[in-house]
Design a protein around this motif. Structure first.
Motif, PDB file in Angstrom:
ATOM      1  N   ARG A   1      14.038 -10.493  -5.168  1.00 38.34           N
ATOM      2  CA  ARG A   1      13.837 -10.751  -3.734  1.00 38.34           C
ATOM      3  C   ARG A   1      14.379  -9.603  -2.887  1.00 38.34           C
ATOM      4  N   GLN A   2      15.581  -9.163  -3.227  1.00 46.59           N
ATOM      5  CA  GLN A   2      16.213  -8.107  -2.435  1.00 46.59           C
ATOM      6  C   GLN A   2      15.412  -6.815  -2.492  1.00 46.59           C
ATOM      7  N   LEU A   3      14.887  -6.499  -3.658  1.00 54.63           N
ATOM      8  CA  LEU A   3      14.097  -5.268  -3.807  1.00 54.63           C
ATOM      9  C   LEU A   3      12.806  -5.355  -3.010  1.00 54.63           C
ATOM     10  N   LEU A   4      12.119  -6.516  -3.051  1.00 50.23           N
ATOM     11  CA  LEU A   4      10.884  -6.685  -2.282  1.00 50.23           C
ATOM     12  C   LEU A   4      11.156  -6.582  -0.787  1.00 50.23           C
ATOM     13  N   THR A   5      12.278  -7.156  -0.357  1.00 48.79           N
ATOM     14  CA  THR A   5      12.649  -7.061   1.057  1.00 48.79           C
ATOM     15  C   THR A   5      12.873  -5.614   1.458  1.00 48.79           C
ATOM     16  N   GLN A   6      13.536  -4.862   0.592  1.00 48.25           N
ATOM     17  CA  GLN A   6      13.789  -3.450   0.864  1.00 48.25           C
ATOM     18  C   GLN A   6      12.485  -2.660   0.925  1.00 48.25           C
ATOM     19  N   LEU A   7      11.573  -2.936  -0.001  1.00 47.31           N
ATOM     20  CA  LEU A   7      10.281  -2.255   0.015  1.00 47.31           C
ATOM     21  C   LEU A   7       9.509  -2.589   1.288  1.00 47.31           C
ATOM     22  N   GLY A   8       9.684  -3.813   1.783  1.00 51.51           N
ATOM     23  CA  GLY A   8       8.996  -4.232   2.996  1.00 51.51           C
ATOM     24  C   GLY A   8       9.407  -3.460   4.228  1.00 51.51           C
ATOM     25  N   THR A   9      10.555  -2.805   4.184  1.00 47.87           N
ATOM     26  CA  THR A   9      10.971  -1.965   5.321  1.00 47.87           C
ATOM     27  C   THR A   9      10.227  -0.640   5.331  1.00 47.87           C
ATOM     28  N   CYS A  10       9.592  -0.308   4.205  1.00 51.70           N
ATOM     29  CA  CYS A  10       8.864   0.963   4.026  1.00 51.70           C
ATOM     30  C   CYS A  10       9.771   2.184   4.134  1.00 51.70           C
ATOM     31  N   SER A  11      11.059   1.968   3.907  1.00 49.07           N
ATOM     32  CA  SER A  11      11.975   3.115   3.937  1.00 49.07           C
ATOM     33  C   SER A  11      11.671   4.076   2.788  1.00 49.07           C
ATOM     34  N   PHE A  12      11.074   3.560   1.719  1.00 48.04           N
ATOM     35  CA  PHE A  12      10.710   4.434   0.598  1.00 48.04           C
ATOM     36  C   PHE A  12       9.656   5.466   1.017  1.00 48.04           C
ATOM     37  N   VAL A  13       8.847   5.110   2.008  1.00 48.51           N
ATOM     38  CA  VAL A  13       7.849   6.059   2.516  1.00 48.51           C
ATOM     39  C   VAL A  13       8.553   7.201   3.246  1.00 48.51           C
ATOM     40  N   THR A  14       9.561   6.848   4.025  1.00 47.82           N
ATOM     41  CA  THR A  14      10.337   7.870   4.734  1.00 47.82           C
ATOM     42  C   THR A  14      10.991   8.834   3.755  1.00 47.82           C
ATOM     43  N   ARG A  15      11.376   8.310   2.592  1.00 43.38           N
ATOM     44  CA  ARG A  15      12.036   9.144   1.575  1.00 43.38           C
ATOM     45  C   ARG A  15      11.038   9.776   0.611  1.00 43.38           C
ATOM     46  N   GLN A  16       9.728   9.577   0.862  1.00 45.99           N
ATOM     47  CA  GLN A  16       8.673  10.106  -0.010  1.00 45.99           C
ATOM     48  C   GLN A  16       8.846   9.653  -1.459  1.00 45.99           C
TER      49      GLN A  16
ATOM     50  N   GLY B   1       0.765  -4.636  -4.147  1.00 46.74           N
ATOM     51  CA  GLY B   1       0.391  -3.319  -3.632  1.00 46.74           C
ATOM     52  C   GLY B   1      -0.246  -3.412  -2.263  1.00 46.74           C
ATOM     53  N   CYS B   2      -1.141  -4.405  -2.090  1.00 48.33           N
ATOM     54  CA  CYS B   2      -1.788  -4.591  -0.793  1.00 48.33           C
ATOM     55  C   CYS B   2      -0.796  -5.051   0.262  1.00 48.33           C
ATOM     56  N   ALA B   3       0.149  -5.912  -0.135  1.00 48.58           N
ATOM     57  CA  ALA B   3       1.150  -6.399   0.813  1.00 48.58           C
ATOM     58  C   ALA B   3       2.015  -5.254   1.332  1.00 48.58           C
ATOM     59  N   ILE B   4       2.376  -4.335   0.440  1.00 47.25           N
ATOM     60  CA  ILE B   4       3.166  -3.171   0.849  1.00 47.25           C
ATOM     61  C   ILE B   4       2.347  -2.278   1.778  1.00 47.25           C
ATOM     62  N   ALA B   5       1.081  -2.053   1.427  1.00 45.93           N
ATOM     63  CA  ALA B   5       0.225  -1.207   2.266  1.00 45.93           C
ATOM     64  C   ALA B   5       0.021  -1.835   3.641  1.00 45.93           C
ATOM     65  N   LYS B   6      -0.151  -3.153   3.682  1.00 50.65           N
ATOM     66  CA  LYS B   6      -0.325  -3.822   4.976  1.00 50.65           C
ATOM     67  C   LYS B   6       0.936  -3.701   5.819  1.00 50.65           C
ATOM     68  N   ARG B   7       2.097  -3.866   5.189  1.00 44.96           N
ATOM     69  CA  ARG B   7       3.350  -3.705   5.928  1.00 44.96           C
ATOM     70  C   ARG B   7       3.467  -2.288   6.481  1.00 44.96           C
ATOM     71  N   ALA B   8       3.019  -1.310   5.703  1.00 45.91           N
ATOM     72  CA  ALA B   8       3.034   0.075   6.185  1.00 45.91           C
ATOM     73  C   ALA B   8       2.136   0.226   7.406  1.00 45.91           C
ATOM     74  N   CYS B   9       0.946  -0.372   7.356  1.00 44.77           N
ATOM     75  CA  CYS B   9       0.035  -0.310   8.504  1.00 44.77           C
ATOM     76  C   CYS B   9       0.674  -0.928   9.738  1.00 44.77           C
ATOM     77  N   GLU B  10       1.389  -2.022   9.546  1.00 45.36           N
ATOM     78  CA  GLU B  10       2.055  -2.684  10.669  1.00 45.36           C
ATOM     79  C   GLU B  10       3.130  -1.803  11.283  1.00 45.36           C
ATOM     80  N   GLN B  11       3.616  -0.847  10.499  1.00 40.39           N
ATOM     81  CA  GLN B  11       4.583   0.127  11.011  1.00 40.39           C
ATOM     82  C   GLN B  11       3.898   1.438  11.395  1.00 40.39           C
ATOM     83  N   ARG B  12       2.566   1.352  11.539  1.00 42.33           N
ATOM     84  CA  ARG B  12       1.737   2.467  11.998  1.00 42.33           C
ATOM     85  C   ARG B  12       1.782   3.657  11.033  1.00 42.33           C
TER      86      ARG B  12
END
Length: 249
Positions: free
Chosen positions: A86-101, A118-129
């Motif tokens: 759960r904690q890891l999924l929550t962290q991925l949902g912040t998309c901070s991993f994208v900021t860190r490449q 994979g789609c859920a992560i991509a959608k969350r990224a879209c929501e963060q523009r």
């Protein structure tokens, strides 16, 4: 605010200020009476900006081509049974991993929910523009083959897929890639390395990747650009398709 005349409305539309025009039209004079002009303008701009951003996010989600456009990390079922962190999924949902490449790998058995995650992560990224894109590896290969048949097509293909800030490759290594495909993957991963993030959804564990990539220098080079800066998520053996089918009967 008082009703706008037709000419003013036309000018706003011509300036692509449709959201502002809509906010002006719906502002309730009764509720805003007594407010200073600056405050009324602020409220109108806030409403227009909210509409604009919602439209922008919806556009990003639509263009991302998600297999599951309604995927939502908050709706992940049976976390305990599936062994998902759960904690890891929550962290991925912040998309901070994208900021860190960083990259992400969802690895598990057929039906374990890799594509949905994979789609859920991509959608969350879209929501963060964040500009995201989803593609199945068989479709990626088909597009690569087609691109090589046109002048400059290969370069255009690589520029397109290298440019997405977040790229989700589903069914990763489902079929063993051809030599041409391995050459393309090496170039694509090289262009994305240290600049963007890639999510891989796959049935195969990391130990199997080298053999699936033909065990040569291309395999070494492709894996070297993926595995060292990657978050690994085991999606387990629980078949969510079977669970969903049983739940609906």
């Amino acid at each position: 605010m008082s009703a706008l005349d037709g000419e003013t409305k036309r000018k706003l539309r011509e300036m692509n200020a449709g959201e502002l025009l809509q906010a002006l039209d719906i502002q309730d004079d009764t509720l805003s009476i007594g407010l200073a002009f600056e405050e009324r303008v602020r409220l109108v701009v806030d409403d227009a900006y909210s509409t604009f951003m919602h439209s922008k996010v919806e556009g990003l989600i639509r263009r991302a081509g998600l297999r599951y456009p309604n995927a939502d990390l908050r709706r992940i079922d049976l976390l305990d049974e599936r062994g998902l962190n759960r904690q890891l999924l929550t962290q991925l949902g912040t998309c901070s991993f994208v900021t860190r490449q960083q990259n992400v790998v969802f690895q598990g058995f057929t039906g374990s929910g890799k594509s949905y995650l994979g789609c859920a992560i991509a959608k969350r990224a879209c929501e963060q523009r964040i500009r995201a894109h989803y593609v199945r590896m068989p479709d990626l290969e088909e597009a690569w083959v087609a691109a090589q048949d046109t002048t400059g097509g290969a370069g255009k293909f690589l520029r397109k897929y290298a440019a997405f800030t977040l790229l989700v490759i589903d069914e990763w290594l489902l079929d063993k890639p051809t030599e041409s495909m391995r050459t393309m993957l090496l170039e694509l991963m090289e262009r994305r390395y240290g600049e963007t993030s890639t999510v891989f959804c796959t049935q195969y564990q990391q130990k199997d990747w080298h053999q699936r990539l033909a065990s040569g220098v291309h395999a070494d080079a492709i894996m070297d650009r993926i595995i060292h800066n990657t978050v690994w998520v085991e999606t387990g053996t629980y078949n969510m398709r079977e669970h969903t089918a049983l739940a609906s009967t």
